[in-house]
Design a protein around this motif. Structure first.
Motif, PDB file in Angstrom:
ATOM      1  N   ILE A 145       0.843  -1.192   0.000  1.00 42.77           N
ATOM      2  CA  ILE A 145       0.000   0.000   0.000  1.00 42.77           C
ATOM      3  C   ILE A 145       0.882   1.248   0.000  1.00 42.77           C
ATOM      4  N   GLN A 146       0.271   2.337  -0.372  1.00 40.32           N
ATOM      5  CA  GLN A 146       0.965   3.614  -0.434  1.00 40.32           C
ATOM      6  C   GLN A 146       0.990   4.236   0.971  1.00 40.32           C
ATOM      7  N   GLU A 147       2.080   4.880   1.267  1.00 41.08           N
ATOM      8  CA  GLU A 147       2.212   5.580   2.544  1.00 41.08           C
ATOM      9  C   GLU A 147       1.044   6.544   2.749  1.00 41.08           C
ATOM     10  N   GLY A 148       0.533   6.556   3.986  1.00 44.28           N
ATOM     11  CA  GLY A 148      -0.577   7.449   4.305  1.00 44.28           C
ATOM     12  C   GLY A 148      -1.941   6.803   4.185  1.00 44.28           C
ATOM     13  N   LYS A 149      -2.008   5.689   3.434  1.00 47.10           N
ATOM     14  CA  LYS A 149      -3.277   4.991   3.277  1.00 47.10           C
ATOM     15  C   LYS A 149      -3.533   4.072   4.465  1.00 47.10           C
ATOM     16  N   THR A 150      -4.747   3.542   4.520  1.00 50.92           N
ATOM     17  CA  THR A 150      -5.091   2.587   5.556  1.00 50.92           C
ATOM     18  C   THR A 150      -4.890   1.163   5.050  1.00 50.92           C
ATOM     19  N   ALA A 151      -4.128   0.397   5.812  1.00 53.53           N
ATOM     20  CA  ALA A 151      -3.934  -1.024   5.481  1.00 53.53           C
ATOM     21  C   ALA A 151      -4.971  -1.835   6.229  1.00 53.53           C
ATOM     22  N   THR A 152      -5.602  -2.765   5.533  1.00 52.38           N
ATOM     23  CA  THR A 152      -6.593  -3.644   6.161  1.00 52.38           C
ATOM     24  C   THR A 152      -6.189  -5.092   5.922  1.00 52.38           C
ATOM     25  N   LEU A 153      -5.957  -5.806   7.009  1.00 47.21           N
ATOM     26  CA  LEU A 153      -5.571  -7.208   6.933  1.00 47.21           C
ATOM     27  C   LEU A 153      -6.706  -8.051   7.503  1.00 47.21           C
ATOM     28  N   THR A 154      -6.903  -9.224   6.892  1.00 53.51           N
ATOM     29  CA  THR A 154      -8.026 -10.066   7.271  1.00 53.51           C
ATOM     30  C   THR A 154      -7.553 -11.392   7.845  1.00 53.51           C
ATOM     31  N   CYS A 155      -8.273 -11.852   8.844  1.00 55.05           N
ATOM     32  CA  CYS A 155      -8.008 -13.154   9.451  1.00 55.05           C
ATOM     33  C   CYS A 155      -9.345 -13.894   9.538  1.00 55.05           C
ATOM     34  N   ASN A 156      -9.442 -15.004   8.833  1.00 60.63           N
ATOM     35  CA  ASN A 156     -10.648 -15.839   8.870  1.00 60.63           C
ATOM     36  C   ASN A 156     -10.317 -17.188   9.488  1.00 60.63           C
ATOM     37  N   TYR A 157     -11.258 -17.716  10.230  1.00 63.16           N
ATOM     38  CA  TYR A 157     -10.990 -19.003  10.868  1.00 63.16           C
ATOM     39  C   TYR A 157     -12.199 -19.938  10.716  1.00 63.16           C
ATOM     40  N   THR A 158     -11.930 -21.218  10.719  1.00 63.81           N
ATOM     41  CA  THR A 158     -12.979 -22.240  10.642  1.00 63.81           C
ATOM     42  C   THR A 158     -12.722 -23.300  11.695  1.00 63.81           C
ATOM     43  N   ASN A 159     -13.827 -23.789  12.257  1.00 66.73           N
ATOM     44  CA  ASN A 159     -13.775 -24.873  13.246  1.00 66.73           C
ATOM     45  C   ASN A 159     -12.982 -24.521  14.495  1.00 66.73           C
TER      46      ASN A 159
END
Lengths: 111, 115
Positions: free
Chosen positions: A13-27
């Motif tokens: 991502i570009q500096e200054g932007k918001t980074a969004t990371l995802t974590c999904n889980y099952t069971n």
């Protein structure tokens, strides 16, 4: 089988932007979820913890959400900086502090 | 305050050789963990100690791996004999106790290469 998936192996991502990371889980039925940061050649460093009955947690430029219905956590870094470049790991605990880690997302913040 | 200290930082051995890793946790931390981290993966728990007692070693390959935590402070993890697939980073972590929401503090790890 039990799985913890982090959305992408790498995110730029570009500096200054918001980074969004995802974590999904099952069971899993996690009691709480943690996010850690890991730099090359170093061990993970704790960032934030959110419990199953909490929707959102904030710490400075970091925000974590936890949706037990969707079985998902989102990790946001606002006003991102090149120094935020690292691998980010989510980790679930179902009890007794046994942490199960995802594979991590390598974030690169481009100046 | 010193963090979790691990040694050595790097180790290169030939297969079938023994190897040992050492960990000194944060002072006052009762719970100690050993993890293995393969390249591109997250850490996986090998063993957890409460003081000197191993309370969870279900993921420790007991045919070749052993660990001890004498006096409930320092710990060693041993592999004998090492196999090619044991190449990984071995991380030690500690926490105050094993209550559900306790934060874990990690050392820098030992990178093992088995040739």
């Amino acid at each position: 089988s039990q799985k913890i998936e982090q959305n992408s192996e790498a995110l730029n991502i570009q500096e200054g932007k918001t980074a969004t990371l995802t974590c999904n889980y099952t069971n899993y039925s996690p009691a709480y979820l943690q996010w850690y940061r890991q730099d090359p050649g170093r061990g993970p460093v704790f960032l934030l913890l959110i419990r199953e009955n909490e929707k959102e947690k904030r710490k400075e430029r970091l925000k974590v959400t936890f949706d037990t219905t969707l079985k998902q956590s989102l990790f946001h870094i606002t006003a991102s900086q090149p120094a935020d470049s690292a691998t980010y790991l989510c980790a679930l605990s179902t009890g007794a502090n046994n942490l199960f880690f995802g594979t991590g997302t390598r974030l690169t913040v481009i100046p | 305050e010193a963090g979790v200290v691990q040694s050595p930082r790097y180790k290169i051995i030939e297969k079938k050789q023994p190897v040992a890793f050492w960990c000194n946790p944060i002072s006052g931390h009762n719970t100690l963990y050993w993890y293995r981290q393969n390249l591109g993966q997250g850490p996986e728990l090998l063993i957890r100690y409460e003081n000197e007692e191993a309370v969870d070693d279900s993921q420790l390959p007991k045919d070749r791996f052993s660990a001890e935590r004498l006096k409930g402070v320092d710990s060693t993890l041993k592999i004998q004999p090492a196999e090619l697939g044991d190449s990984a980073v071995y991380l030690c972590a500690s926490s105050l106790d094993s209550s559900q929401a306790d934060i874990q503090y990690f050392g820098a790890g030992t990178r093992l290469s088995v040739l």
